[in-house]
Motif scaffolding. Sequence first.
Motif, mmCIF file in Angstrom:
data_model
loop_
_atom_site.group_PDB
_atom_site.id
_atom_site.type_symbol
_atom_site.label_atom_id
_atom_site.label_comp_id
_atom_site.label_asym_id
_atom_site.label_seq_id
_atom_site.Cartn_x
_atom_site.Cartn_y
_atom_site.Cartn_z
ATOM 1 N N ASP A 158 11.129 43.232 80.447
ATOM 2 C CA ASP A 158 11.187 43.571 79.345
ATOM 3 C C ASP A 158 9.704 44.463 79.045
ATOM 4 N N ALA A 159 8.419 44.068 79.678
ATOM 5 C CA ALA A 159 7.821 45.048 80.064
ATOM 6 C C ALA A 159 7.354 45.786 80.848
ATOM 7 N N ALA A 160 8.428 45.628 81.929
ATOM 8 C CA ALA A 160 8.238 47.552 82.612
ATOM 9 C C ALA A 160 9.545 48.402 81.819
ATOM 10 N N THR A 161 10.239 48.204 80.805
ATOM 11 C CA THR A 161 11.110 49.065 80.522
ATOM 12 C C THR A 161 10.199 49.467 79.606
ATOM 13 N N ILE A 162 9.627 49.382 78.743
ATOM 14 C CA ILE A 162 8.437 49.694 77.395
ATOM 15 C C ILE A 162 7.513 50.332 78.104
ATOM 16 N N ARG A 163 6.867 49.622 78.847
ATOM 17 C CA ARG A 163 5.805 50.742 79.796
ATOM 18 C C ARG A 163 6.357 52.021 80.821
ATOM 19 N N LYS A 164 7.064 52.014 80.358
ATOM 20 C CA LYS A 164 7.977 54.040 81.048
ATOM 21 C C LYS A 164 7.650 54.639 79.867
ATOM 22 N N HIS A 165 8.249 53.861 79.074
ATOM 23 C CA HIS A 165 8.131 55.040 77.742
ATOM 24 C C HIS A 165 6.349 55.295 77.676
ATOM 25 N N ILE A 166 5.814 53.987 77.479
ATOM 26 C CA ILE A 166 4.453 53.880 77.259
ATOM 27 C C ILE A 166 3.521 54.539 77.518
ATOM 28 N N GLU A 168 5.877 32.660 85.928
ATOM 29 C CA GLU A 168 7.516 34.268 86.448
ATOM 30 C C GLU A 168 8.538 34.347 87.437
ATOM 31 N N ALA A 169 8.414 33.201 87.757
ATOM 32 C CA ALA A 169 9.399 32.901 88.948
ATOM 33 C C ALA A 169 10.939 31.624 87.436
ATOM 34 N N SER A 170 10.692 31.642 86.347
ATOM 35 C CA SER A 170 11.614 30.704 85.788
ATOM 36 C C SER A 170 12.539 32.109 84.769
ATOM 37 N N PRO A 171 13.290 31.640 84.136
ATOM 38 C CA PRO A 171 14.194 32.655 83.664
ATOM 39 C C PRO A 171 13.706 33.573 82.437
ATOM 40 N N ILE A 172 12.897 32.594 81.525
ATOM 41 C CA ILE A 172 11.757 33.297 80.187
ATOM 42 C C ILE A 172 11.215 34.209 80.922
ATOM 43 N N GLY A 173 10.299 34.132 82.220
ATOM 44 C CA GLY A 173 9.507 35.015 83.042
ATOM 45 C C GLY A 173 10.095 36.053 83.423
ATOM 46 N N ILE A 174 11.004 36.161 83.778
ATOM 47 C CA ILE A 174 11.696 36.906 84.429
ATOM 48 C C ILE A 174 12.230 38.396 83.190
ATOM 49 N N PRO A 225 1.571 33.766 80.308
ATOM 50 C CA PRO A 225 3.276 32.679 80.230
ATOM 51 C C PRO A 225 3.245 31.788 78.660
ATOM 52 N N LYS A 226 1.829 32.408 77.469
ATOM 53 C CA LYS A 226 2.014 31.097 76.315
ATOM 54 C C LYS A 226 3.306 31.799 75.506
ATOM 55 N N TYR A 227 3.370 33.328 76.007
ATOM 56 C CA TYR A 227 4.283 33.963 74.956
ATOM 57 C C TYR A 227 5.798 34.199 75.501
ATOM 58 N N SER A 228 7.009 34.085 75.088
ATOM 59 C CA SER A 228 7.956 35.062 75.376
ATOM 60 C C SER A 228 8.474 35.637 75.281
ATOM 61 N N TYR A 229 7.604 36.398 74.673
ATOM 62 C CA TYR A 229 7.570 38.047 74.027
ATOM 63 C C TYR A 229 6.665 38.704 75.179
ATOM 64 N N ALA A 230 7.095 39.930 75.931
ATOM 65 C CA ALA A 230 5.886 41.113 76.096
ATOM 66 C C ALA A 230 5.665 41.576 74.847
ATOM 67 N N ILE A 231 3.617 42.021 74.949
ATOM 68 C CA ILE A 231 3.435 42.393 73.774
ATOM 69 C C ILE A 231 2.876 43.591 73.742
ATOM 70 N N VAL A 232 3.182 44.960 72.894
ATOM 71 C CA VAL A 232 2.637 45.928 72.270
ATOM 72 C C VAL A 232 2.205 46.033 71.695
ATOM 73 N N ALA A 233 0.599 46.906 72.072
ATOM 74 C CA ALA A 233 -0.567 47.029 71.142
ATOM 75 C C ALA A 233 -0.028 48.425 71.254
ATOM 76 N N VAL A 234 -0.260 48.527 69.757
ATOM 77 C CA VAL A 234 0.208 49.972 68.956
ATOM 78 C C VAL A 234 -0.847 50.618 68.623
ATOM 79 N N GLU A 235 -0.836 52.219 68.598
ATOM 80 C CA GLU A 235 -2.060 53.076 69.143
ATOM 81 C C GLU A 235 -1.461 54.147 67.289
ATOM 82 N N TYR A 236 -0.998 54.073 67.803
ATOM 83 C CA TYR A 236 0.339 54.928 66.392
ATOM 84 C C TYR A 236 1.564 54.578 65.471
#
Length: 178
Positions: free
Chosen positions: A74-82, A63-69, A150-161
């Motif tokens: 990115d997750a917080a940014t897209i969460r607004k749209h979701i 969480e404190a690493s550059p990748i985690g940050i 932590p296993k992935y360097s990207y946020a994961i988006v589950a698609v509805e449509y």
Amino acid sequence: MKKAIYALALLLVVAGGLVFANRESKKDTAPKATPRPLTAAEREAELKKWEATPAGIRYKQWEASPIGIKVLSDAATIRKHINASENMEAVVTSFSLPPGSRLGFGVMARIDGADYIVTFEPEKSQLEPLQSLKVDDKLIIKGHVVSFAPKYSYAIVAVEYAERDGKMIFKHAPRKGC
């Protein structure tokens, strides 16, 4: 002699019936234990206890690493749209997910300048349109959840449509039994 054997057999049948009947009634009358929700203080104590475990320590370091940050941002940014259930434009960048991923069918896509793992939960009938996707295809998607690990360097988006060129190619099927 026959009467004694018949009496013994009858006695065994009656005793067996009583044993099974008693066992069934005990199962039916047992009260169901429902866990009560934790209070805020109990939740905080459980979180502190988990953070002291090796898994909690690794998560805090990630969480404190550059990748985690970056992933959390990115997750917080897209969460607004979701949360607003908005359409998002995604451009497919790759079909290979990170090594060791167990996310099912998914692609890498760029949304608002950031890369995400975009996952689908398709049924067999929905696979063909998804497999016809190509790199640089533009999709309009609606997500129903964004997550990270932590296993992935990207946020994961589950698609509805999802739609491509104004044509729907995927719609999340409701779960059975819900």
